[in-house]
Scaffold this active site. Structure first.
Site, mmCIF file in Angstrom:
data_model
loop_
_atom_site.group_PDB
_atom_site.id
_atom_site.type_symbol
_atom_site.label_atom_id
_atom_site.label_comp_id
_atom_site.label_asym_id
_atom_site.label_seq_id
_atom_site.Cartn_x
_atom_site.Cartn_y
_atom_site.Cartn_z
ATOM 1 N N GLY A 28 0.811 -1.216 0.000
ATOM 2 C CA GLY A 28 0.000 0.000 0.000
ATOM 3 C C GLY A 28 0.844 1.266 0.000
ATOM 4 O O GLY A 28 2.033 1.240 -0.288
ATOM 5 N N HIS A 34 4.688 1.670 -7.924
ATOM 6 C CA HIS A 34 3.651 0.625 -7.911
ATOM 7 C C HIS A 34 2.769 0.742 -9.159
ATOM 8 O O HIS A 34 2.400 -0.257 -9.776
ATOM 9 C CB HIS A 34 2.730 0.782 -6.702
ATOM 10 N N MET A 181 11.868 5.955 -6.241
ATOM 11 C CA MET A 181 10.575 6.080 -5.546
ATOM 12 C C MET A 181 10.413 4.965 -4.518
ATOM 13 O O MET A 181 10.743 3.810 -4.776
ATOM 14 C CB MET A 181 9.441 6.049 -6.546
#
Ligand code: PAF
Length: 295
Positions: A28, A34, A181
């Site tokens: 998450g 992602h 990231m």
């Protein structure tokens, strides 16, 4: 987009998906890294499942499980926009019910680097990923090269345990200033964010040393570790934990001269560095297929 929590809901939703099914396992707090996995999965698969589970068993007792960033509503709205079919968001009780006692231990490839700095980390990762694979039964599963050793551990596990799926590793996504990231970048203040660019700068400096050596004398792995360490140590907010020049599949450290790139050999430059209290990792592959090098 369908969001489910329990195993029986997952089973029923999964049975309605068209093949091939792609799985993007996440913890998450999604970022572009992602989303790039999701976009690749969307291109390659008829259906995409994303799991969101902050896996407690891969955090050490002194690590950031309690403070790990979470924002489920934001994650769901990002995934909805990407056209994801199914999100599985199990609780810790669903994944590790009372009496749970079965673990997946990948051995040699999980031992050095992150494995030696974070004891038990890869046991937690391999176990949860095996459980996600069994529950979702994907045809392909997508992971980021940012966690290069995790990628190698999962590839090994999938092979050793005969998981009938393809493990796909996607390139690192970087900010414009080069910072890889990561959900943990949110811990950095603005001064630390600037300092954190030293990781990618150190990797690029070592890669440049390697490139120059191709025209003159072959370079020693130790020299590349030295270039990275020296640059990290020049940044006052940075504290180096390790630098490495290793085989990208076995993760074993390379000693001596690097074989010429033309012979197809590759090396993984990687590091773990504290910027203030935040532990960051980054890596770059050199040699071999140069298309793969810029990740
Ligand atoms: O890379 C991650 O986010 C996690 O390690 C993973 C693969 C989702 C397992 O918890």
């Amino acid at each position: 987009m369908n969001t489910v929590n329990t195993l029986s809901e997952l089973k029923s939703a999964r049975s309605k998906l068209s093949a091939p099914v792609g799985l993007v396992p996440t913890m998450g707090y999604l970022h572009e890294g992602h989303l790039s996995l999701v976009r690749t999965a969307k291109k390659e698969c008829a259906s995409v499942v994303v799991s969101i589970f902050v896996n407690p068993t891969q955090f050490g007792p002194k690590e950031d499980l309690g403070s790990y960033p979470r924002d489920l509503p934001r994650d769901l709205s990002l995934l909805e926009k990407e056209g994801v079919d199914l999100v599985w968001h199990p609780s810790a009780e669903v994944m590790y019910p009372d009496g749970y006692q079965t673990w997946v231990n990948v051995e040699l490839v999980a031992a050095p680097l992150e494995g030696s700095m974070r004891p038990g980390h890869f046991r937690g990762v391999a176990t949860v990923v095996a459980k996600l694979f069994n529950a979702v039964q994907p045809d392909r599963a997508y992971f980021g090269q940012k966690d290069a050793q995790q990628a190698a551990v999962i590839r090994r596990m999938a092979l050793d345990l005969n998981f009938n799926l393809e493990v796909v590793i996607c390139p690192i996504q970087r900010e414009d200033d080069g910072l890889a990231m990561s959900s943990r970048n949110v811990y950095l203040n603005s001064e630390e964010q600037k300092a954190a660019t030293v990781l990618s700068r150190a990797l690029r400096a070592a890669a440049a040393t390697y490139q120059r050596s191709l025209d003159s004398n072959p370079v020693d792995a130790e020299a590349l570790r030295h270039v990275m360490a020296e640059m990290i140590q020049s940044e006052p907010l940075a504290r180096l934990q390790y630098v490495s020049c290793a085989d990208p599949d076995s993760m074993q450290e390379i000693h001596g001269l690097l074989a010429p790139a033309g012979k197809g050999s590759r090396a993984l430059l990687s590091m773990a560095v504290y910027i203030g209290k935040t532990r960051l990792i980054d890596n770059l592959v050199i040699g071999g297929n140069q298309d793969a090098a810029d990740n």
